[in-house]
Design a protein around this motif. Structure first.
Motif, PDB file in Angstrom:
ATOM      1  N   ASP A  52       1.038  -1.541   0.075  1.00 19.20           N
ATOM      2  CA  ASP A  52      -0.220   0.242   0.159  1.00 19.20           C
ATOM      3  C   ASP A  52       1.029   1.478   0.149  1.00 19.20           C
ATOM      4  OD1 ASP A  52      -2.425   1.545   0.458  1.00 19.20           O
ATOM      5  OD2 ASP A  52      -2.587   1.084   2.083  1.00 19.20           O
ATOM      6  N   ILE A  53       0.262   2.602  -0.573  1.00 21.70           N
ATOM      7  CA  ILE A  53       1.391   3.134  -0.451  1.00 21.70           C
ATOM      8  C   ILE A  53       0.613   3.829   1.051  1.00 21.70           C
ATOM      9  CG2 ILE A  53       1.732   5.766  -2.069  1.00 21.70           C
ATOM     10  CD1 ILE A  53       1.211   4.361  -4.511  1.00 21.70           C
ATOM     11  N   TYR A  61       5.810   4.848  -0.270  1.00 20.37           N
ATOM     12  CA  TYR A  61       7.474   5.168  -1.194  1.00 20.37           C
ATOM     13  C   TYR A  61       8.787   5.463  -0.368  1.00 20.37           C
ATOM     14  CZ  TYR A  61       2.638   7.552  -3.960  1.00 20.37           C
ATOM     15  OH  TYR A  61       2.708   8.001  -4.819  1.00 20.37           O
ATOM     16  N   LEU A  79       4.867  -4.620  -6.253  1.00 21.41           N
ATOM     17  CA  LEU A  79       3.952  -4.002  -6.877  1.00 21.41           C
ATOM     18  C   LEU A  79       2.273  -2.893  -6.074  1.00 21.41           C
ATOM     19  CD1 LEU A  79       2.314  -7.258  -8.109  1.00 21.41           C
ATOM     20  CD2 LEU A  79       3.442  -5.237  -9.749  1.00 21.41           C
ATOM     21  N   PHE A  80       2.977  -1.715  -5.750  1.00 24.23           N
ATOM     22  CA  PHE A  80       1.826  -0.847  -4.964  1.00 24.23           C
ATOM     23  C   PHE A  80       0.475  -0.717  -5.423  1.00 24.23           C
ATOM     24  CE2 PHE A  80       4.946   2.253  -4.975  1.00 24.23           C
ATOM     25  CZ  PHE A  80       5.466   2.451  -3.260  1.00 24.23           C
ATOM     26  N   PHE A  81      -0.171  -0.485  -4.459  1.00 20.70           N
ATOM     27  CA  PHE A  81      -1.074  -1.096  -4.220  1.00 20.70           C
ATOM     28  C   PHE A  81      -1.972   0.671  -3.424  1.00 20.70           C
ATOM     29  CE2 PHE A  81      -3.466  -4.665  -1.948  1.00 20.70           C
ATOM     30  CZ  PHE A  81      -4.320  -5.769  -2.933  1.00 20.70           C
ATOM     31  N   THR A  82      -2.969   0.772  -4.330  1.00 23.45           N
ATOM     32  CA  THR A  82      -2.683   2.544  -4.477  1.00 23.45           C
ATOM     33  C   THR A  82      -4.717   2.409  -4.046  1.00 23.45           C
ATOM     34  OG1 THR A  82      -2.815   4.409  -4.407  1.00 23.45           O
ATOM     35  CG2 THR A  82      -3.094   2.487  -6.591  1.00 23.45           C
ATOM     36  N   ILE A  90       0.421   7.927  -9.456  1.00 23.69           N
ATOM     37  CA  ILE A  90       1.438   5.986 -10.175  1.00 23.69           C
ATOM     38  C   ILE A  90       2.253   6.495  -9.848  1.00 23.69           C
ATOM     39  CG2 ILE A  90       0.569   4.970 -11.215  1.00 23.69           C
ATOM     40  CD1 ILE A  90      -2.403   5.359 -11.069  1.00 23.69           C
ATOM     41  N   GLY A  93       5.377   7.232  -7.580  1.00 27.52           N
ATOM     42  CA  GLY A  93       5.743   5.513  -7.460  1.00 27.52           C
ATOM     43  C   GLY A  93       6.760   4.200  -8.581  1.00 27.52           C
ATOM     44  N   ALA A  98       8.871   1.099  -8.386  1.00 28.85           N
ATOM     45  CA  ALA A  98       8.311  -0.178  -8.129  1.00 28.85           C
ATOM     46  C   ALA A  98       8.405  -0.203  -9.927  1.00 28.85           C
ATOM     47  CB  ALA A  98       6.404   0.594  -7.638  1.00 28.85           C
ATOM     48  N   ASP A 100       4.647  -2.043 -11.025  1.00 28.74           N
ATOM     49  CA  ASP A 100       3.486  -2.033 -11.306  1.00 28.74           C
ATOM     50  C   ASP A 100       2.237  -1.170 -10.323  1.00 28.74           C
ATOM     51  OD1 ASP A 100       1.376  -1.896 -13.444  1.00 28.74           O
ATOM     52  OD2 ASP A 100       2.867  -3.351 -14.802  1.00 28.74           O
ATOM     53  N   TYR A 101       1.796  -1.001 -10.423  1.00 28.59           N
ATOM     54  CA  TYR A 101       0.361  -1.105  -9.535  1.00 28.59           C
ATOM     55  C   TYR A 101      -0.797  -2.007 -10.160  1.00 28.59           C
ATOM     56  CZ  TYR A 101      -1.155   1.582 -13.225  1.00 28.59           C
ATOM     57  OH  TYR A 101      -1.575   2.602 -13.928  1.00 28.59           O
TER      58      TYR A 101
END
Length: 121
Positions: A52-53, A61, A79-82, A90, A93, A98, A100-101
């Protein structure tokens, strides 16, 4: 069995996502904040990290920045979870390193396909 670190401060999302991944035969290491995530990452050396961000202690971050300094994690898929679909968030990140997201709420198939992309399955 691939090892996944899931760093998410929302209990319901963390538990539901962990269960989904375990049903898909991943070994999941859940963490409720960035500090706990760092401790688990250094100990368990996961194959992929979902983070998560916006979190207490250490945000996503900063968590990514700290991890990428460790040589072991230079190439670990991240992978960012946002919950934010803001392009600037995005891009920040991705610029931070990162891979991807995925935007919450997410589709289970979308998450699994994204993970397979980076785990080469």
């Amino acid at each position: 069995m691939k090892r996944i670190l899931l760093v998410e401060d929302n209990t319901e999302i963390r538990e539901n996502t962990s269960e989904l991944l375990e049903l898909e035969h991943y070994r999941v290491f859940p963490a409720c904040n960035g500090q706990e995530g760092l401790e688990i990452a250094l100990k368990e050396k996961p194959d992929l990290i979902i983070c998560d961000i916006m979190m207490p202690e250490i945000d996503g971050y900063h968590f990514l920045e700290i991890l990428r300094r460790e040589s072991f994690f230079e190439n670990t898929p991240f992978l960012f979870f946002t919950a934010s679909a803001e392009k600037s968030e995005i891009q920040k990140g991705l610029d931070a390193g990162a891979n991807d997201y995925i935007i919450k709420p997410f589709d289970a198939d979308e998450l699994l396909q994204l993970m397979e992309k980076y785990l080469g399955e």
